[in-house]
Design an enzyme around this catalytic site. Structure first.
Site, PDB file in Angstrom:
ATOM      1  N   CYS A  13       0.030  63.298  24.028  1.00 57.94           N
ATOM      2  CA  CYS A  13      -1.337  62.840  23.737  1.00 57.94           C
ATOM      3  C   CYS A  13      -2.219  63.237  24.901  1.00 57.94           C
ATOM      4  CB  CYS A  13      -1.355  61.317  23.560  1.00 57.94           C
ATOM      5  SG  CYS A  13      -2.905  60.730  22.841  1.00 57.94           S
ATOM      6  N   CYS A  41      -4.830  61.142  25.969  1.00 59.18           N
ATOM      7  CA  CYS A  41      -5.602  60.023  26.540  1.00 59.18           C
ATOM      8  C   CYS A  41      -5.218  59.651  27.968  1.00 59.18           C
ATOM      9  CB  CYS A  41      -5.564  58.810  25.621  1.00 59.18           C
ATOM     10  SG  CYS A  41      -3.928  58.107  25.415  1.00 59.18           S
ATOM     11  N   CYS A  91      -8.173  60.601  23.027  1.00 59.73           N
ATOM     12  CA  CYS A  91      -6.928  61.317  22.716  1.00 59.73           C
ATOM     13  C   CYS A  91      -7.164  62.779  22.352  1.00 59.73           C
ATOM     14  CB  CYS A  91      -6.187  60.598  21.592  1.00 59.73           C
ATOM     15  SG  CYS A  91      -5.808  58.881  21.983  1.00 59.73           S
ATOM     16  N   LYS A 148      -0.460  55.289  12.739  1.00 57.16           N
ATOM     17  CA  LYS A 148      -0.869  54.611  13.962  1.00 57.16           C
ATOM     18  C   LYS A 148      -2.219  53.975  13.698  1.00 57.16           C
ATOM     19  CE  LYS A 148      -1.746  55.279  18.845  1.00 57.16           C
ATOM     20  NZ  LYS A 148      -1.697  56.202  19.978  1.00 57.16           N
ATOM     21  N   ARG A 175      -2.854  50.108  27.722  1.00 58.83           N
ATOM     22  CA  ARG A 175      -3.912  50.921  28.340  1.00 58.83           C
ATOM     23  C   ARG A 175      -4.073  50.580  29.818  1.00 58.83           C
ATOM     24  NH1 ARG A 175      -7.939  51.003  23.040  1.00 58.83           N
ATOM     25  NH2 ARG A 175      -6.364  51.991  21.696  1.00 58.83           N
ATOM     26  N   ARG A 195     -11.189  54.262  19.200  1.00 60.12           N
ATOM     27  CA  ARG A 195     -10.353  55.329  18.664  1.00 60.12           C
ATOM     28  C   ARG A 195     -10.369  55.352  17.126  1.00 60.12           C
ATOM     29  NH1 ARG A 195      -8.228  56.564  23.532  1.00 60.12           N
ATOM     30  NH2 ARG A 195      -6.751  55.229  24.614  1.00 60.12           N
ATOM     31  N   GLU A 243      -0.424  59.864   5.142  1.00 63.66           N
ATOM     32  CA  GLU A 243      -0.197  60.353   6.509  1.00 63.66           C
ATOM     33  C   GLU A 243       1.269  60.747   6.696  1.00 63.66           C
ATOM     34  OE1 GLU A 243      -1.825  61.184   9.054  1.00 63.66           O
ATOM     35  OE2 GLU A 243      -3.771  60.205   9.111  1.00 63.66           O
ATOM     36  N   LYS A 268       3.153  51.975  13.739  1.00 61.16           N
ATOM     37  CA  LYS A 268       2.760  51.282  14.961  1.00 61.16           C
ATOM     38  C   LYS A 268       1.415  50.624  14.766  1.00 61.16           C
ATOM     39  CE  LYS A 268       1.235  52.831  19.362  1.00 61.16           C
ATOM     40  NZ  LYS A 268       0.889  53.806  20.258  1.00 61.16           N
ATOM     41  N   SER A 270       2.773  47.067  23.108  1.00 60.31           N
ATOM     42  CA  SER A 270       2.509  46.257  24.294  1.00 60.31           C
ATOM     43  C   SER A 270       1.930  44.879  23.971  1.00 60.31           C
ATOM     44  CB  SER A 270       1.569  47.023  25.227  1.00 60.31           C
ATOM     45  OG  SER A 270       0.354  47.360  24.570  1.00 60.31           O
ATOM     46  N   TYR A 322       9.554  47.220  24.520  1.00 60.49           N
ATOM     47  CA  TYR A 322       9.622  46.866  25.943  1.00 60.49           C
ATOM     48  C   TYR A 322      10.639  45.763  26.198  1.00 60.49           C
ATOM     49  CZ  TYR A 322       5.273  49.478  25.727  1.00 60.49           C
ATOM     50  OH  TYR A 322       4.344  50.468  25.495  1.00 60.49           O
TER      51      TYR A 322
HETATM   52  C1  PBG Z   1      -1.406  57.061  23.449  1.00 61.99           C
HETATM   53  C2  PBG Z   1      -0.606  55.890  23.083  1.00 61.99           C
HETATM   54  C3  PBG Z   1      -0.979  54.542  22.986  1.00 61.99           C
HETATM   55  C4  PBG Z   1       0.180  53.821  22.738  1.00 61.99           C
HETATM   56  C5  PBG Z   1       1.219  54.741  22.629  1.00 61.99           C
HETATM   57  N1  PBG Z   1       0.709  56.015  22.823  1.00 61.99           N
HETATM   58  C6  PBG Z   1      -2.276  53.862  23.209  1.00 61.99           C
HETATM   59  C7  PBG Z   1      -3.462  54.076  22.418  1.00 61.99           C
HETATM   60  O1  PBG Z   1      -3.460  54.761  21.389  1.00 61.99           O
HETATM   61  O2  PBG Z   1      -4.480  53.561  22.845  1.00 61.99           O
HETATM   62  C8  PBG Z   1       0.287  52.329  22.611  1.00 61.99           C
HETATM   63  C9  PBG Z   1       1.608  51.735  22.979  1.00 61.99           C
HETATM   64  C10 PBG Z   1       1.598  50.283  23.228  1.00 61.99           C
HETATM   65  O3  PBG Z   1       0.601  49.565  23.046  1.00 61.99           O
HETATM   66  O4  PBG Z   1       2.649  49.798  23.651  1.00 61.99           O
HETATM   67  N2  PBG Z   1      -2.303  57.490  22.507  1.00 61.99           N
END
Ligand code: PBG
Length: 323
Positions: A120, A122, A130, A196, A206, A218, A234, A249, A275, A314
């Site tokens: 990615c 970002c 991104c 996503k 982040r 985003r 998708e 996700k 997260s 995690y």
């Molecule tokens: C990068 C990315 C993100 C996550 C995984 N790859 C963040 C986003 O899209 O802002 C999130 C993972 C998480 O929250 O644990 N694009």
């Protein structure tokens, strides 16, 4: 036959029978541990919103990977925090980039550990989006594909086993597949973040990845959490473009989508227990409001029951010994 001849509780009388009839079993092989690597040496910065998670430099990360592997972790997902960022995220393609260095170091020490790298822009752009921006601040989808493909090839050259594009640009799976094949990396797999959602659950990540967008959100590239049929489209497109694994996700707020993909497609389905899902549990546990261990097991088992073959979480490092 119904009650009183049928009694569902018969098969719940003791642990032995409950274990015999259990339909879903979580195991160490299902799990992937996400890790954050940053430039430097001897660095282990705690991520304040994600207790027990750190940004680590390559040396300490490699040591930590060896420990995780000894304890039973089979795969990790790497995210990089580079020393410098730029307009287009081209720094992510540097053969001496922080993730590339980490891949080489880990593969040398622990060749059996399966390495997945997030693809990615970002974490690598100074604006935190991104994709590559046009002058008017909108995302140039097709220009972004070039960087994503170069980043993927660079990660493959460093020795990564699998790339995981998380940017949500249209057409990136096919573009990356062709670039990898052209450079001879026919066996490098692609796990696509197919579904996503534009989610509030990514907040703590982040902080960990230092990738908060400096303006806007985003929503022009990540999906609206309200949409279910779009999720199928998708996934369909990503599979057609060559995705080996499709991912959903966040996980906990998308259990229905995980099941949809499991029922509709025959490729492996991954789910990212992100997260924010992790931090909610940690925060409630710190307050003494929940039984953390039981809640974590229940959450991960539910994600597997929904249909996930692979769970990125995690919590992996905390529960691996128990599995
Ligand atoms: C990068 C990315 C993100 C996550 C995984 N790859 C963040 C986003 O899209 O802002 C999130 C993972 C998480 O929250 O644990 N694009």
């Amino acid at each position: 036959m119904a009650f009183p001849e049928t009694r569902m509780r018969r098969l719940r009388q003791n642990p032995a029978i409950r274990d015999l009839v259990r339909e879903t079993r979580l195991s160490a092989e299902d799990l992937v541990m996400p890790l954050f690597v940053r430039t430097g040496e001897g660095i282990k910065n705690p991520v304040s919103s994600m207790p027990c998670n750190y940004q680590m430099s390559v040396d300490l990360l490699t040591r930590y990977c060896a420990i995780l592997h000894r304890r039973g972790v089979r795969a990790v997902l790497l995210f990089g925090i580079p020393a410098v960022k730029d307009e287009t995220g081209d720094v992510a393609c540097d053969p001496e980039g922080v993730v590339q260095q980490a891949i080489r170091a880990i593969k040398k020490e622990i060749p059996e550990l399966y390495l997945i790298a997030d693809v990615c822009n970002c974490e690598y752009t100074n604006h935190g989006h991104c994709g590559t921006l046009r002058d008017d601040g909108t995302i140039d989808n097709d220009r972004t594909l070039l960087t994503l493909a170069r980043q993927s090839v660079s990660l493959a050259q460093a020795g990564v086993d699998m790339v995981a594009p998380s940017d949500m640009m249209d057409g990136r799976v096919g573009f990356i597949r062709r670039a990898l094949d052209k450079q001879g990396f026919k066996d490098t797999s692609i796990m696509s973040y197919s579904v996503k959602f534009a989610s509030a659950f990514y907040g703590p990540f982040r902080e960990a990845a230092e990738s908060t967008p400096s303006f806007g959100d985003r929503k022009s590239y990540q999906m609206d959490p309200a949409n279910r049929m779009e999720a199928i489209r998708e996934a369909e497109l990503d599979i057609a473009e060559g995705a080996d694994i499709i991912m959903v996700k966040p996980a906990l707020s998308s259990l229905d989508i995980i099941r949809d993909l499991r029922n509709n497609f025959s490729v492996p389905v991954a789910a990212y227990n992100v997260s924010g899902e992790f931090s909610m549990v940690k925060a409630a546990a710190a307050k003494g409001w929940i039984n953390e261990r039981e809640m974590v097991m229940e959450i991960l088992t539910s994600i597997k029951r929904a249909g996930a073959d692979i769970i990125i979480s995690y919590h992996t490092q905390e529960i691996i010994d128990e599995l």
